[in-house]
Enzyme design. Structure first.
Site, PDB file in Angstrom:
ATOM      1  N   ASP A  13       0.811  -1.226   0.000  1.00  0.00           N
ATOM      2  CA  ASP A  13       0.000   0.000   0.000  1.00  0.00           C
ATOM      3  C   ASP A  13       0.842   1.274   0.000  1.00  0.00           C
ATOM      4  O   ASP A  13       0.455   2.285   0.569  1.00  0.00           O
ATOM      5  CB  ASP A  13      -0.963   0.028   1.210  1.00  0.00           C
ATOM      6  CG  ASP A  13      -1.805  -1.220   1.277  1.00  0.00           C
ATOM      7  OD1 ASP A  13      -2.250  -1.683   0.223  1.00  0.00           O
ATOM      8  OD2 ASP A  13      -2.008  -1.740   2.393  1.00  0.00           O
ATOM      9  N   LYS A  16       2.256   2.213  -5.121  1.00  0.00           N
ATOM     10  CA  LYS A  16       3.012   1.738  -6.298  1.00  0.00           C
ATOM     11  C   LYS A  16       2.220   1.933  -7.580  1.00  0.00           C
ATOM     12  O   LYS A  16       2.786   2.155  -8.642  1.00  0.00           O
ATOM     13  CB  LYS A  16       3.356   0.240  -6.152  1.00  0.00           C
ATOM     14  CG  LYS A  16       4.326  -0.056  -5.050  1.00  0.00           C
ATOM     15  CD  LYS A  16       4.593  -1.540  -4.927  1.00  0.00           C
ATOM     16  CE  LYS A  16       3.400  -2.341  -4.463  1.00  0.00           C
ATOM     17  NZ  LYS A  16       2.972  -2.093  -3.087  1.00  0.00           N
ATOM     18  N   GLY A  40      -3.996  -4.405  -4.706  1.00  0.00           N
ATOM     19  CA  GLY A  40      -5.020  -3.548  -5.290  1.00  0.00           C
ATOM     20  C   GLY A  40      -4.427  -2.206  -5.598  1.00  0.00           C
ATOM     21  O   GLY A  40      -3.784  -1.599  -4.748  1.00  0.00           O
ATOM     22  N   HIS A  41      -4.567  -1.774  -6.823  1.00  0.00           N
ATOM     23  CA  HIS A  41      -4.047  -0.475  -7.219  1.00  0.00           C
ATOM     24  C   HIS A  41      -5.196   0.443  -7.587  1.00  0.00           C
ATOM     25  O   HIS A  41      -6.085   0.043  -8.323  1.00  0.00           O
ATOM     26  CB  HIS A  41      -3.158  -0.604  -8.467  1.00  0.00           C
ATOM     27  CG  HIS A  41      -1.856  -1.250  -8.189  1.00  0.00           C
ATOM     28  ND1 HIS A  41      -1.013  -1.673  -9.173  1.00  0.00           N
ATOM     29  CD2 HIS A  41      -1.246  -1.536  -7.026  1.00  0.00           C
ATOM     30  CE1 HIS A  41       0.067  -2.201  -8.624  1.00  0.00           C
ATOM     31  NE2 HIS A  41      -0.057  -2.135  -7.325  1.00  0.00           N
ATOM     32  N   GLN A 223       2.494  -5.882  -3.030  1.00  0.00           N
ATOM     33  CA  GLN A 223       2.835  -5.881  -1.598  1.00  0.00           C
ATOM     34  C   GLN A 223       4.166  -5.150  -1.354  1.00  0.00           C
ATOM     35  O   GLN A 223       4.513  -4.268  -2.121  1.00  0.00           O
ATOM     36  CB  GLN A 223       2.872  -7.308  -1.019  1.00  0.00           C
ATOM     37  CG  GLN A 223       1.503  -7.978  -0.942  1.00  0.00           C
ATOM     38  CD  GLN A 223       1.108  -8.691  -2.225  1.00  0.00           C
ATOM     39  OE1 GLN A 223       1.926  -9.343  -2.847  1.00  0.00           O
ATOM     40  NE2 GLN A 223      -0.125  -8.584  -2.623  1.00  0.00           N
TER      41      GLN A 223
HETATM   42  P1  IMP Z   1      -2.436 -12.750   1.933  1.00  0.00           P
HETATM   43  O1  IMP Z   1      -1.468 -12.202   0.961  1.00  0.00           O
HETATM   44  O2  IMP Z   1      -3.869 -12.528   1.548  1.00  0.00           O
HETATM   45  O3  IMP Z   1      -2.163 -14.184   2.277  1.00  0.00           O
HETATM   46  O4  IMP Z   1      -2.262 -11.945   3.320  1.00  0.00           O
HETATM   47  C1  IMP Z   1      -1.088 -12.057   4.099  1.00  0.00           C
HETATM   48  C2  IMP Z   1      -0.730 -10.722   4.727  1.00  0.00           C
HETATM   49  O5  IMP Z   1      -0.310  -9.827   3.705  1.00  0.00           O
HETATM   50  C3  IMP Z   1      -1.875 -10.033   5.454  1.00  0.00           C
HETATM   51  O6  IMP Z   1      -1.350  -9.321   6.579  1.00  0.00           O
HETATM   52  C4  IMP Z   1      -2.399  -9.056   4.420  1.00  0.00           C
HETATM   53  O7  IMP Z   1      -3.055  -7.965   5.022  1.00  0.00           O
HETATM   54  C5  IMP Z   1      -1.104  -8.646   3.753  1.00  0.00           C
HETATM   55  N1  IMP Z   1      -1.280  -8.186   2.370  1.00  0.00           N
HETATM   56  C6  IMP Z   1      -1.473  -8.942   1.273  1.00  0.00           C
HETATM   57  N2  IMP Z   1      -1.577  -8.183   0.172  1.00  0.00           N
HETATM   58  C7  IMP Z   1      -1.437  -6.917   0.576  1.00  0.00           C
HETATM   59  C8  IMP Z   1      -1.414  -5.667  -0.111  1.00  0.00           C
HETATM   60  O8  IMP Z   1      -1.527  -5.570  -1.340  1.00  0.00           O
HETATM   61  N3  IMP Z   1      -1.237  -4.578   0.663  1.00  0.00           N
HETATM   62  C9  IMP Z   1      -1.061  -4.646   2.003  1.00  0.00           C
HETATM   63  N4  IMP Z   1      -1.061  -5.782   2.685  1.00  0.00           N
HETATM   64  C10 IMP Z   1      -1.236  -6.909   1.991  1.00  0.00           C
END
Ligand code: IMP
Length: 441
Positions: A13, A16, A40-41, A223
């Site tokens: 977040d 990017k 998510g962008h 991420q």
């Molecule tokens: P997962 O990727 O859904 O398995 O989530 C694992 C961890 O990564 C959690 O703490 C999510 O909130 C975090 N996470 C996954 N994708 C994002 C992102 O795009 N932005 C921020 N946090 C993320």
């Protein structure tokens, strides 16, 4: 050549999407190499908001190759939904390609993600529940379904059958196993395959061709470094490697194809989900920054946790990625705060002081940020278009970051709009800075 990787340096977040979108204007191809629709962008174009989870940001420019690489896990219904929405808004999607080797997020992965979090209870990771972890787990277990399998009924059926057996057992205690019907799932995914067929390709070869022709190729990370499964705050991480090194494996290129690595860093820190966060501001000030910065998840809508900028973590991310440049985002959100600080080291149990990001989980869990106060500024900076126009305190804030981390700043974002951007001289002289806006415009 040239290949430029854009990565997040925090817990995701960082903004990017906007940076990639700006650089994509000067690139020929944009490639996603890891993650899935957990990312998510939000891109704002002429006042219109586009929310993309899987399709690379470059899709809004005509003629760009937009590639979803083999390292991405793809939920076909989400991908088709995005394609549909883009087309409905008259965006040309013919440049979109998805790797035949990318793994598919299957319906049971979503159920397993939810069940896994329920099982962990208080220890839960706070995943986005998009099935990311279980899909990567199946990939590593050699039980995964790949995009190319959606084109072959016999293979697809065989592979789903093999995967269903252990997953049904795992889901039985949660009474979720009846939702898994082999026939329905096979038919559904063959339909997805037919709908996606025109987009499926050997994307590693396409990326190689672009690089060979001397085109600018952007590799768009999802991420951020602190969510990296190897180097992040494990187990509170995602299930892929959001580091620049992963661009090679996840897109099918070699390390020598990468010329620049840009790290995107928000002017403060946020994190969603559980896990250590040494600079967290769990107070009124944090709430104020959350509101000003609209810090709610693009994917899940969850309020993000807020903290001061963590320079210990940023320096760690700079090392892990060998960053050549920083892009600082949301600097405008810090305008008008009564106080401003950055974290320069951590303190731990028994008065221990840490200058480096602790590798040991117990140390990290007890680490608290130690802060250096910096001068704040009150001016609205949304209209600044050069570094000189920024208030002196804002310039000092940026200089402190670059000095501490040892990485120069190429770009500064002072608002959500595309024009609310400052290119520093480094940015202007970089490979993307000197590249002309690309073909098709
Ligand atoms: P997962 O990727 O859904 O398995 O989530 C694992 C961890 O990564 C959690 O703490 C999510 O909130 C975090 N996470 C996954 N994708 C994002 C992102 O795009 N932005 C921020 N946090 C993320």
């Amino acid at each position: 050549m040239p290949g430029i990787v854009i990565v997040g340096t925090q817990w995701g977040d960082e903004g990017k999407g906007k940076i990639t979108d700006l650089l994509a204007e000067r690139a020929d191809a944009v490639v996603r190499f890891q993650g899935g629709n957990n990312a998510g962008h939000t891109i704002v174009r002429d006042g219109v908001e586009f929310k993309l989870h899987l399709v690379p940001s470059g899709i809004l420019y005509p003629g760009r190759r937009c590639i979803i690489g083999n390292g991405v896990v793809v939920d076909p219904s989400v991908l088709l939904g995005e394609i549909h929405e883009l087309r409905a808004r008259r965006i040309d999607t013919s440049g979109l390609k998805v790797s035949a080797n990318a793994h598919v997020i299957m319906p049971y992965h979503l159920l397993l993600d939810t069940a896994g979090e329920a099982r962990l209870g208080k220890l839960q990771i706070g995943t986005t529940k998009r099935g990311i972890g279980p899909a990567y787990a199946d990939k590593a277990s050699r039980l995964g379904i790949r995009i190319q399998d959606l084109l072959d009924e016999r293979i697809l059926k065989k592979k789903i059958t093999a995967a269903l057996e252990p997953h049904r057992l795992a889901l039985r205690p949660y009474e979720l196993d009846p939702e898994l019907d082999l026939h329905t799932m096979t038919e559904q995914h063959l339909t997805y395959g037919r709908q996606l067929q025109e987009y499926i390709a050997d994307t590693s070869r396409l990326v190689w061709e672009s690089l060979e022709q001397g085109h600018v190729v952007l590799f768009e990370g999802a991420q951020g470094a602190m969510l990296d499964i190897d180097h992040g705050t494990y187990p509170f991480v995602t299930s892929s490697n959001p580091l620049a090194g992963a661009a090679c494996v996840g897109a099918g290129i070699g390390p020598r194809d990468i010329d620049e690595v840009w790290g995107v860093c928000k002017a403060y820190t946020t994190r969603v989900g559980s896990g250590p966060f040494p600079t967290e501001l769990d107070d009124e000030l944090g709430e104020r920054i959350r509101t000003r910065g609209a810090e709610y998840g693009t994917t899940t809508g969850r309020p993000r946790r807020i903290g001061w900028l963590d320079l210990v973590a940023l320096r760690y991310a700079a090392r892990l990625n060998t960053l050549s440049a920083l892009a600082i985002t949301k600097l405008d959100v810090l305008s008008g705060l009564d106080e401003l600080a950055v974290c320069t080291h951590y303190s731990g149990e028994e008065d221990a002081i840490f200058d480096e990001f602790p590798y040991h989980q117990s140390v990290l869990h007890h680490a608290r940020g130690e802060f250096t106060p910096l001068e704040s500024w009150s001016e609205d900076i949304g209209e600044c278009r050069s570094e000189d126009e920024l208030p002196a305190a804002a310039r000092d804030y940026l200089a402190f970051i670059a000095d501490f981390v040892g990485v120069p700043i190429a770009m500064i974002s002072v608002g959500a709009g595309r024009d609310q951007t400052i290119w520093t001289s480094l940015g202007a002289e970089s490979l993307v800075g000197t590249a002309a806006p690309s073909r098709g415009d």
